[in-house]
Design a protein around this motif. Structure first.
Motif, short mmCIF file in Angstrom:
data_model
loop_
_atom_site.label_atom_id
_atom_site.label_comp_id
_atom_site.label_asym_id
_atom_site.label_seq_id
_atom_site.Cartn_x
_atom_site.Cartn_y
_atom_site.Cartn_z
N VAL A 184 -15.87 27.36 28.15
CA VAL A 184 -14.61 28.06 27.82
C VAL A 184 -14.82 29.09 26.70
N PHE A 185 -16.08 29.41 26.37
CA PHE A 185 -16.40 30.51 25.46
C PHE A 185 -15.78 30.33 24.07
N GLY A 186 -15.69 29.06 23.61
CA GLY A 186 -14.97 28.81 22.36
C GLY A 186 -15.84 28.73 21.11
N VAL A 187 -17.15 28.90 21.25
CA VAL A 187 -18.02 28.68 20.08
C VAL A 187 -18.03 29.90 19.15
N ARG A 188 -17.89 29.62 17.84
CA ARG A 188 -18.11 30.65 16.82
C ARG A 188 -19.18 30.08 15.90
N ARG A 189 -20.11 30.96 15.52
CA ARG A 189 -21.27 30.48 14.75
C ARG A 189 -20.83 29.71 13.50
N SER A 190 -19.76 30.19 12.86
CA SER A 190 -19.34 29.58 11.59
C SER A 190 -18.81 28.16 11.78
N LEU A 191 -18.56 27.75 13.02
CA LEU A 191 -17.99 26.42 13.28
C LEU A 191 -19.06 25.41 13.72
N VAL A 192 -20.32 25.86 13.74
CA VAL A 192 -21.41 24.96 14.15
C VAL A 192 -21.93 24.24 12.90
N VAL A 193 -21.91 22.92 12.94
CA VAL A 193 -22.19 22.12 11.75
C VAL A 193 -23.28 21.11 12.03
N LYS A 194 -24.16 20.96 11.07
CA LYS A 194 -25.23 19.95 11.20
C LYS A 194 -24.63 18.56 10.98
N ILE A 195 -24.97 17.63 11.84
CA ILE A 195 -24.55 16.24 11.64
C ILE A 195 -25.81 15.42 11.39
N PRO A 196 -26.20 15.23 10.13
CA PRO A 196 -27.43 14.47 9.88
C PRO A 196 -27.27 13.05 10.40
N SER A 197 -28.35 12.51 10.97
CA SER A 197 -28.22 11.18 11.58
C SER A 197 -28.71 10.07 10.67
N SER A 198 -29.43 10.43 9.57
CA SER A 198 -29.87 9.35 8.69
C SER A 198 -29.43 9.64 7.26
N PRO A 199 -29.05 8.65 6.46
CA PRO A 199 -29.05 7.24 6.85
C PRO A 199 -27.98 6.92 7.89
N LYS A 200 -26.90 7.73 8.01
CA LYS A 200 -25.94 7.50 9.10
C LYS A 200 -25.26 8.83 9.39
N PRO A 201 -24.73 9.01 10.59
CA PRO A 201 -24.15 10.31 10.94
C PRO A 201 -22.93 10.65 10.08
#
Ligand code: BEZ
Ligand code: FE
Length: 278
Positions: free
Chosen positions: A245-262
């Protein structure tokens, strides 16, 4: 008057001469101009015209109280996101908006700070820790934050008939005195837009996939500020460059670190409302 393939566009446009709503007249004139250009440019055949009529009819017939196939059509053709981008331009530094999507409900549970919004939804637990601020960085206390997300299997609660009207994976919450909101959800996963209708058939016919990159939805409202409807997308998702649906904006992409927990952390910056009387 003689009508041919050249004179017909002007004839239809002139038929709106008596329209006393200038905006409606502008929209209809532009729509007819572009539709006629499309038919001329593609030299649309009568069989193709009929196929288009069948497609639009099926799209309407697929709609009901909980399914809006026309909005889905608008979404996958980029029309929804284009309308958002034109109407929700933000000042530099303010968080960007994206598509609303069909899965918001206005009956989400009202939950407190620290709540687990997932309940028994399948998925890996994820802490969410966000802050809502004004453009100058000052915290916005008591902002109303509505969140909704799909579970690990890519389904929203409303897509599971077995849940009936029971809600999970969504909540209405408020920021604290520091503008902060903490809660627990599940790590978002990519999921396909509904494909069991004419829009899904169109995606197949045009060689497109139906996937949306993993995301969580937010709607943030606070007095004196523009309402923000947006998502946070998970960095590294394989569909970030080809969202159905073409909804991505670069500023909304976020890292979700997985350790020690997401953990999903982000600061949302709301634009001040420019009042009509100002
Ligand atoms: C969504 O993210 O929930 C969504 C947006 C547009 C179409 C389908 C789903
Ligand atoms: Fe979604």
């Amino acid at each position: 008057m003689h009508i041919d393939e050249h004179s017909i566009t002007d004839a239809v446009i002139r038929s709106f001469d008596g329209c006393d709503n200038p905006r409606l007249k502008q929209i209809m004139t532009s729509l007819v101009t572009h539709l006629h250009d499309f038919v001329r440019e593609t030299r649309l055949t009568e069989a193709e015209w009929m196929e288009g009529i069948r497609f639009l009819t099926a799209t309407g017939q697929k709609c009901n109280d909980t399914r809006q196939e026309f909005i889905l059509l608008s979404d996958v053709l980029g029309v929804s996101m284009l309308t958002v981008a034109l109407n929700q331009a933000r000042s530099p530094g303010a968080t960007e908006a994206t598509v609303f999507g069909p899965f918001y409900t206005d009956d989400a549970p009202r939950l407190e700070q620290g709540a687990d919004i997932a309940g028994d939804a399948p998925g890996e637990p994820m802490e969410v820790d966000v802050v809502v601020t004004a453009p100058d960085g000052s915290p916005i206390a008591g902002a109303q934050v509505d969140v909704w997300q799909a579970d690990e299997e890519g389904l929203y609660d409303v897509q599971r008939a077995t849940l009936g009207t029971r809600r999970r994976g969504r909540a209405a919450m408020k920021t604290d005195a520091e503008g902060r909101l903490r809660f627990r959800g599940v790590v978002p996963t990519a999921y396909p837009v509904p494909t069991d209708g004419p829009v899904g058939r169109m995606l197949v016919a045009t060689g497109r996939h139906p996937w949306r990159p993993a995301h969580m939805h937010f709607m943030i409202r606070a007095e004196g500020y523009e309402t923000l409807v947006t998502h946070l997308f998970r960095e590294g998702d394989p569909y970030l460059d080809s969202d159905a649906v073409f909804g991505v904006r670069r500023s909304l992409v976020v890292k979700i670190p997985s350790s020690p927990k997401p953990v999903l952390s982000h600061t949302f910056v709301l634009d001040r409302l420019i009042s009509d009387s100002a």
